[in-house]
Design a protein around this motif. Structure first.
Motif, mmCIF file in Angstrom:
data_model
loop_
_atom_site.group_PDB
_atom_site.id
_atom_site.type_symbol
_atom_site.label_atom_id
_atom_site.label_comp_id
_atom_site.label_asym_id
_atom_site.label_seq_id
_atom_site.Cartn_x
_atom_site.Cartn_y
_atom_site.Cartn_z
ATOM 1 N N MET A 151 -25.371 -32.404 -4.211
ATOM 2 C CA MET A 151 -25.319 -33.112 -5.478
ATOM 3 C C MET A 151 -24.697 -34.479 -5.246
ATOM 4 N N ASP A 152 -25.061 -35.462 -6.087
ATOM 5 C CA ASP A 152 -24.635 -36.836 -5.871
ATOM 6 C C ASP A 152 -24.176 -37.494 -7.169
ATOM 7 N N MET A 191 -24.548 -41.130 -8.617
ATOM 8 C CA MET A 191 -25.427 -42.246 -8.290
ATOM 9 C C MET A 191 -25.248 -43.404 -9.269
ATOM 10 N N HIS A 220 -27.834 -45.846 -10.647
ATOM 11 C CA HIS A 220 -29.294 -45.990 -10.700
ATOM 12 C C HIS A 220 -29.662 -46.628 -12.027
ATOM 13 N N VAL A 237 -25.035 -41.766 -12.817
ATOM 14 C CA VAL A 237 -25.820 -40.556 -13.023
ATOM 15 C C VAL A 237 -25.352 -39.479 -12.048
ATOM 16 N N ALA A 262 -26.734 -36.407 -10.033
ATOM 17 C CA ALA A 262 -27.978 -35.782 -9.581
ATOM 18 C C ALA A 262 -27.671 -34.337 -9.202
ATOM 19 N N ASP A 268 -31.629 -29.911 -6.277
ATOM 20 C CA ASP A 268 -33.056 -29.755 -6.582
ATOM 21 C C ASP A 268 -33.623 -28.502 -5.933
ATOM 22 N N ILE A 307 -39.111 -39.937 -8.989
ATOM 23 C CA ILE A 307 -38.185 -40.755 -9.752
ATOM 24 C C ILE A 307 -38.780 -42.140 -9.943
ATOM 25 N N THR A 326 -30.638 -48.085 -5.167
ATOM 26 C CA THR A 326 -29.888 -46.986 -5.760
ATOM 27 C C THR A 326 -28.781 -46.622 -4.780
ATOM 28 N N GLY A 375 -25.485 -44.073 -3.862
ATOM 29 C CA GLY A 375 -25.041 -42.716 -4.155
ATOM 30 C C GLY A 375 -23.814 -42.327 -3.366
ATOM 31 N N HIS A 418 -31.909 -31.648 -12.519
ATOM 32 C CA HIS A 418 -31.699 -32.633 -13.590
ATOM 33 C C HIS A 418 -30.935 -33.841 -13.071
ATOM 34 N N ARG A 419 -31.115 -34.960 -13.777
ATOM 35 C CA ARG A 419 -30.312 -36.162 -13.598
ATOM 36 C C ARG A 419 -29.631 -36.405 -14.941
#
Length: 227
Positions: free
Chosen positions: A34-35, A37, A39, A44, A46, A49, A55, A63, A65, A87-88
């Motif tokens: 997870m990050d 970010m 953006h 955000v 992230a 996934d 994106i 971007t 991170g 999700h973001r």
């Protein structure tokens, strides 16, 4: 970078990264992390996934991170990682955003991200034992162990391990193991290892097995990802 931010980075093992958009869309491949970010001029989170995401970007846009080590996002944000999977989410929807850190965004985005991380760390004061558990489970998921063996090694039932994985990583250990295995094979192939050898080293039955996993996780074959 402030001394405190440096200390937090060393303690939590964060990693800074930057991506420059080559077109109007970037494809993000699952990597089990997870990050935080920056953006489109906003902060955000992230989530982890389970499949590749497309994106929207602007050609040439950067971007930035800050990659969270295992379990740190849950510790800092106070929400189960499962709620963020695929999700973001704007950081402001999850935690207070320190205004003084955002002031640095225009001149120094990495410094801003480190400042936000430091502020979140101070506010949450993460339990070191919880972070050690997350790190241990993540290491175990990178080896050739079964879910049952990992659960036994950590004194957990398989059901408890599943709930713990959802909370810390965004999904269970079996899914995390598969993503780490895929990323290992991809790293080997990008380093020049033949796909058949990369598949065997990472723990796949054969290259066809790797091809099926790549299509399931990303929608395309490994060769296309490398190209």
């Amino acid at each position: 970078m402030s001394g405190y931010a440096k200390w937090c980075g060393r303690l939590a093992g964060t990693t800074m990264w930057r991506s420059i958009a080559a077109g109007e869309e970037q494809h993000v491949v699952p990597d089990g992390v997870m990050d935080l970010m920056w953006h489109d001029d906003r902060l955000v989170i992230a989530g982890a996934d389970t499949t590749a995401l497309a994106i929207a970007t602007r050609p040439g846009a950067a971007t930035w991170g800050l990659r969270f080590p295992p379990g740190v996002a849950h510790a800092l944000l106070g929400v189960p990682a499962r709620e963020l999977t695929d999700h973001r989410v704007a950081l402001a929807d999850l935690a207070p955003v320190p205004g003084e850190a955002l002031d640095a965004a225009e001149d120094d985005v990495p410094l801003m991200l480190e400042g936000v991380f430091a502020a979140l760390w101070r506010r949450a004061a993460p339990d070191p034992s919880a972070l050690r558990l997350a790190a241990s489970l993540d290491r175990a998921a990178r080896g050739h162990r079964s879910v049952r063996e990992i659960a036994d090694d950590h004194g957990l039932s398989e059901r408890s391990l599943r709930r713990t994985g959802d909370r810390l990583f965004g999904y269970g250990l079996k899914t995390l193991m598969g993503i780490h295995r895929f990323q290992h094979a991809l790293h080997l192939a990008r380093s020049g290892t033949a796909l058949s050898e990369a598949a065997a080293t990472a723990g796949y039955f054969d290259q066809a097995h790797l091809n099926r996993e790549a299509r399931r996780l990303t929608g395309t074959a490994p060769g296309a990802l490398l190209a």
